[in-house]
Design a protein around this motif. Structure first.
Motif, PDB file in Angstrom:
ATOM      1  N   THR A 195      34.694   3.752  14.176  1.00 19.73           N
ATOM      2  CA  THR A 195      34.463   2.453  13.537  1.00 19.73           C
ATOM      3  C   THR A 195      35.730   1.755  13.064  1.00 19.73           C
ATOM      4  O   THR A 195      35.747   0.534  12.937  1.00 19.73           O
ATOM      5  N   ASP A 240      33.840   1.284   7.975  1.00 29.39           N
ATOM      6  CA  ASP A 240      32.752   1.038   8.927  1.00 29.39           C
ATOM      7  C   ASP A 240      32.186  -0.365   8.741  1.00 29.39           C
ATOM      8  O   ASP A 240      31.018  -0.621   9.034  1.00 29.39           O
ATOM      9  N   HIS A 247      28.310  -1.281   9.463  1.00 32.00           N
ATOM     10  CA  HIS A 247      27.804  -0.430  10.536  1.00 32.00           C
ATOM     11  C   HIS A 247      27.975   1.012  10.089  1.00 32.00           C
ATOM     12  O   HIS A 247      29.095   1.526  10.065  1.00 32.00           O
ATOM     13  N   ASP A 268      28.623   4.678   9.548  1.00 27.95           N
ATOM     14  CA  ASP A 268      29.375   5.585  10.401  1.00 27.95           C
ATOM     15  C   ASP A 268      28.563   6.831  10.729  1.00 27.95           C
ATOM     16  O   ASP A 268      27.431   7.001  10.287  1.00 27.95           O
TER      17      ASP A 268
END
Length: 360
Positions: A14, A83, A162, A164
């Protein structure tokens, strides 16, 4: 003008995207790595990091966050997780915010957007040694901003989160236990510990800490509506309906305009087969302003789902079908809505069902 401060550990899947999203809008990127064993550090340098400092993990996120802040040299600091991705629209606004900020402004918020949640947090702050994080986990910068006498200005800048690859829950649970041991009368950390137990389906433990948090909280604390919601949910999940009803009622008395509190009040009514109360509660939520759903964008769909279920339970299949169709209109990937639509059509006939669906 702006430094990026980021901590990382084993985020090679990420961190490249995170740094690429920020690089055009900051003047330096400072990373603190707490023990990566993958390609994180190499990717960070390839992605333009100016500094990657090693820091032995201390079981304390604030310690490492504050270390990263101390290394920054620009007058403003953007802190992000490894992330997360800053949207270009948001990135282009950062410099203007810093340049126009009056001396009373110590920070700006942004909206951390996950698939099922939006969280507002103060992510752009002055480089002031008085501004430091507190808390071993779910660390907070706001207390130091208040102590320093700064104001915080809200923005609608979006940072996409997002998750991880690492399962953080066991680690977070242990850190929260340590945090509560350090500050046993802190309602915020008690609430967070209860929430973590809820996520691990340890409902009795969650109830225990939610009650403790409730007893020592201020009614104006921002997390209180969510505390009432989650405590009601825990009582429902343990079949303690009297306590669920009492908690939901108290929550709606204190926070009548909070959609999540009303959602769980309606769930209690639904569970107890008080159909009209449940219908009225869910319908009321659907009439609320969309801005009230920022904390949980999918609450609107979950509410319509439950309203459709109420109509099916009461054999009002045309109304149920309309609700399922309205969900499909807004999210055609919602499998439960298609299943509900088919059940209703099986009951009232597909030709009539099609006519009802077209009217939704």
């Amino acid at each position: 003008m702006i430094s990026l401060a980021m901590i990382c550990r084993n985020n090679d899947d990420t961190i490249g995207a995170a740094l690429a999203s920020v690089k055009p809008y900051v003047d330096e990127m400072v990373l603190v790595d707490t023990g990566s064993t993958d390609k994180t550090i190499a990717i960070a340098f390839d992605g333009g990091a100016d500094y990657v400092h090693a820091s032995t993990w201390k079981d304390d996120f604030s310690y490492h966050r504050n270390f990263s802040l101390s290394l920054c040299r620009e007058p403003w600091i953007l802190w992000m997780d490894s992330d997360e991705v800053l949207t270009p629209e948001g990135g282009k606004r950062l410099r203007g915010l810093c340049e126009s900020a009056g001396p009373e402004i110590g920070g700006f918020t942004y909206l951390q957007k996950s698939p099922n949640m939006i969280v507002e947090r103060v992510g752009l702050i002055r480089n002031d040694p008085r501004l430091r994080f507190v808390g071993r986990v779910h660390e907070q910068i706001v207390p130091s901003l208040k102590k320093a006498g700064y104001l915080v200005e809200q923005t609608d800048i979006i940072v996409e989160h997002h998750q991880d690859k690492i399962d953080r829950n066991p680690r977070n649970l242990e850190l929260l236990k340590m945090q509560v041991a350090d500050y046993p009368q802190s309602p915020y950390w008690l609430h967070k510990l209860g929430h973590t137990y809820l996520g691990q389906e340890q409902y009795e433990d969650a109830i225990h800490y939610f009650i403790q948090a409730k007893e020592c909280s201020n009614p104006d604390d921002s997390y209180m509506p969510k505390l009432y919601s989650y405590l009601t949910l825990c009582y429902l999940l343990t079949n303690r309906l009297d306590e669920a009803r009492a908690t939901a009622h108290e929550g709606t008395e204190k926070y009548p305009h909070d959609p999540e509190v009303l959602f769980y009040w309606s769930m209690v009514a639904h569970t107890e087969k008080r159909w009209k109360d449940a219908e009225n509660g869910y319908s009321c939520i659907l009439k609320m302003k969309q801005s009230l759903f920022e904390a949980d964008p999918r609450l609107h769909i979950k509410t319509r789902h439950n309203l459709a279920a109420v109509y099916e339970d009461t054999k009002d299949y045309p109304k149920a079908l309309q609700q399922w169709q309205m969900i499909i209109n807004s999210d055609s990937t919602y499998k439960a809505a298609w299943e509900g639509l088919c059940r209703c059509c099986d009951t009232i006939g597909y030709q009539r069902g099609l006519m009802v669906a077209q009217s939704a």
